[in-house]
Design a protein around this motif. Structure first.
Motif, PDB file in Angstrom:
ATOM      1  N   SER A 534      42.934  40.115  48.160  1.00 41.95           N
ATOM      2  CA  SER A 534      43.424  41.257  47.383  1.00 41.95           C
ATOM      3  C   SER A 534      42.565  41.534  46.162  1.00 41.95           C
ATOM      4  N   ARG A 535      41.626  40.612  45.851  1.00 41.56           N
ATOM      5  CA  ARG A 535      40.773  40.800  44.683  1.00 41.56           C
ATOM      6  C   ARG A 535      39.537  39.912  44.836  1.00 41.56           C
ATOM      7  N   PHE A 539      37.634  40.341  48.594  1.00 37.64           N
ATOM      8  CA  PHE A 539      38.105  41.721  48.706  1.00 37.64           C
ATOM      9  C   PHE A 539      36.920  42.680  48.898  1.00 37.64           C
TER      10      PHE A 539
END
Length: 681
Positions: A534-535, A539
């Motif tokens: 997610s990051r 990501f």
């Protein structure tokens, strides 16, 4: 040739049958919603409307192709486009639909027509364009509508035709070469090796001269060291090849010369080619005079004999793969939009490394000469490590990661480049230290001292690709390959067993230390969040791979060309969610790197190179000479690092990695084609 001419004529005929109608933002038929501002510059959305997605325009048109004329520049913005309620079919897509990137390729302001929909029925349509950021930039200048035959497939057909022509040329070359081979013809490298070998002191001397030449700012010293460098390389070609192997990682620090800037590795390649040519010409003249024919006539005789000799010597599969690689790279220039950049990358990443391979293959090297080149490669890696460790100790030229870790970057712009290059050297050093044999005890001792700084610099680079993927898999492959190596018959059974157990104990200790290190690193913030998609870098990697795949699908035959990825990525294919990382010049995946740069042809030749390499390298794991076997094992493990680390980062398309690749395949080819009865260093 005839097919290409026919395709070009058909394309021109279709273009003549196409009618184009252009509109400005103020004059074109459209329904504007939200708070747009219209002027002679075009249409500009409001900040609130661009953020909320409420500034939109509906454009009715009748035709087969719709282009939007946009103003791109150094800003972040997008236009979301639908045609007849569906995402526009000529634009990349994300979860929200089709998007047009408003950042320009080189961040300069430009007004361009971008195709957003094609191959539409010649009937009425409705396009909806929604502003997503980009206020105060006047991004939408106008649009144009085309009616006529579909010409969007002609460029792909041309690329497919060029790729087919390349395949035909490779096949024709193979057929011509094979047709000229007589029974008993020898492979290209099995020419009688030169009996002349540079003395041991020549390598440190020429490397010292190369350093002085590179750092000198006094014309007199530059001239003297340059002439001495050229003279030594002409005297012994292997010294030039050793300089190439050592200087490859320093390509980012060019030497100003004659108003231009040249990297040391480039100068060394050119000097080595010059030395190769002078040596070949000298042999031509010597042979002609020995045969009683002098002057130009003798030279012609020798040239004819040399040509006949080349025809009678068969190239190997690896030679042909390298030739095909160069040919496909040349063909990919057809796709390049920025030809000057493509030509430069073709020179420094394809042609010059391939010339290095050619010199390794045809220089008639004996074993001591090859070890000089290996020494050069090791010294280059040690220099990178030593510079980086000194900088780390002084706290200069470091990069602080997002988790607050200071990372070593040495002569590179990124710590990941340190992990990539030293990851190629570490398995080679490990193999030579553990299995090099008693005949090279002094070299093994020196390589043992070199292993420590290389390993330390690798760790302090905190390169996750190197520490978690490339190096562990390379060391595991090294252990698996070494397990199949034969024992030396000339030692007693007890001596063999003790030496064998000692080597395996050393390798096991290294693996245990690596596992302990990885366990400790896994608890740090930088490595603990590795699988958080997610990051962070995971990501951005996933989004980059999606964008690269879309780029390949749009350019499947020959790719986008050399050094074009960055400009197409940041101006067309970058996903809006990945906007924080726009300056990526490659796909960071070995498959996607070859696919996007060189298309299907690049993928095929990349697989061919690997298949040919492993076909030549695999039998070498059972060689009985310890030094040659250790060198082969280290090179195979280095290639495993190339493949493993290349799954998540760069693989070939950096100057130092390109030379490291051809160093690896060139030395393996030499090992495969030469016997074991030569003198060892």
């Amino acid at each position: 040739m005839l097919l290409g001419a026919g395709l070009a004529l058909a394309w021109a005929q279709a273009a003549r049958q196409t009618s184009v109608v252009s509109y400005s933002a103020r004059s074109g038929p459209a329904v504007w919603e939200g708070d747009w501002e219209l002027s002679a510059l075009g249409a500009d959305p409001s900040e609130a409307g661009a953020l909320a997605g409420s500034d939109r325009v509906t454009i009715p048109f009748t035709g087969t192709v719709l282009n939007l004329v946009v103003r791109r520049g150094d800003y972040r913005g997008y236009l979301r486009v639908q045609v007849d309620g569906q995402p526009a079919n000529r634009l990349p897509r994300d979860e929200r639909g089709a998007y047009l990137v408003l950042s320009s390729p080189d961040y300069s302001t430009e007004v361009v027509a971008v195709p957003v929909a094609a191959r539409l029925p010649d009937a009425p349509h409705r396009a909806e364009v929604v502003a997503d950021r980009g206020w105060d930039q006047w991004p939408l200048v106008g649009w144009s509508v085309s009616r006529g035959p579909d010409t969007s497939r002609y460029p792909q057909a041309l690329a497919a035709l060029v790729l087919t022509a390349c395949a035909a040329l490779v096949g024709l070359g193979w057929a011509l070469l094979m047709s000229g081979i007589r029974p008993g013809a020898r492979p290209l490298a099995e020419i009688a090796p030169s009996r002349a070998v540079a003395p041991g002191w020549a390598v440190p001397l020429i490397l010292s001269l190369a350093v002085l030449f590179h750092v000198s700012r006094w014309p007199m010293l530059t001239g003297v060291t340059g002439l001495a460098l050229a003279g030594l390389i002409v005297w012994r070609l292997e010294l030039g090849l050793a300089v190439v192997a050592a200087a490859a990682p320093f390509y980012l620090h060019p030497r100003p010369l004659f108003g231009k800037a040249f990297s040391m590795v480039e100068l060394a390649v050119l000097l080595s080619v010059l030395a190769w040519g002078i040596g070949w010409l000298g042999r031509c003249l010597t042979t002609a005079r020995a045969g009683g024919v002098g002057g130009a006539s003798g030279l012609r005789v020798r040239l004819a004999n040399a040509k006949e000799g080349l025809v009678r010597r068969s190239p190997t599969s690896l030679d042909l793969a390298v030739g095909a690689f160069v040919l496909i790279a040349l063909a990919s220039l057809v796709s390049a939009q920025r030809l000057h950049l493509a030509l430069r990358e073709l020179r420094v990443l394809i042609l010059e490394p391939a010339l290095f391979y050619l010199l390794l293959r045809t220089a008639r090297l004996r074993a001591p000469s090859v070890w000089r080149i290996v020494d050069g490669f090791v010294l280059g890696a040690v220099a990178v490590a030593a510079i980086g460790l000194a900088q780390y100790a002084l706290g200069v030229n470091l990069i602080t990661s997002e988790e607050g870790w200071p990372r070593l970057r040495s002569v590179y712009g990124s710590p990941n480049n340190v992990g990539l290059y030293l990851g190629r050297a570490l398995p080679l050093l490990t193999a030579l230290v553990l299995w090099g044999g008693p005949a090279m005890r002094w070299r093994r001792l020196a390589y043992g001292f070199a292993l420590a700084p290389v390993a330390a610099a690798l760790v302090l680079s905190f390169s996750r690709g190197a520490l978690l993927v490339g190096v562990p898999l390379a060391l595991l492959a090294l252990a698996a390959l070494a397990a199949q190596s034969p024992r030396m018959a000339r030692h007693t059974a007890s001596h063999r067993k003790a030496a064998h157990l000692g080597r395996w104990a050393a390798l096991a200790s290294l693996l245990v230390a690596a596992a302990a290190l990885l366990t400790g690193l896994a608890r740090t913030p930088r490595f603990a969040g590795l699988l958080d998609f997610s990051r962070g870098s995971a990501f951005f990697r996933l989004h980059l791979w999606r964008s690269a795949w879309a780029m390949f699908l749009d350019h499947p035959w020959l790719g986008v060309g050399p050094d074009q990825f960055l400009y197409l990525y940041r101006s067309r294919y970058i996903l809006p969610a990945a906007w924080q990382e726009p300056n990526l010049s490659q796909a960071h995946n070995i498959v996607l790197d070859y696919a996007t740069r060189m298309g299907l042809g690049g993928l095929v030749v990349g697989v061919w190179l690997q298949a040919a390499f492993w076909r030549r390298a695999w039998p070498l794991r059972r060689q009985r000479d310890p030094a040659r076997r250790a060198l082969a094992l280290g090179l195979m493990a280095s290639m495993v690092n190339f493949l493993a680390h290349g799954l998540v980062d760069a693989s070939y398309f950096l100057v130092d990695l390109a030379f490291a690749f051809f160093f690896t395949v060139g030395v393996v080819e030499w090992l495969s084609l030469t016997g074991t009865d030569e003198d060892q260093a």
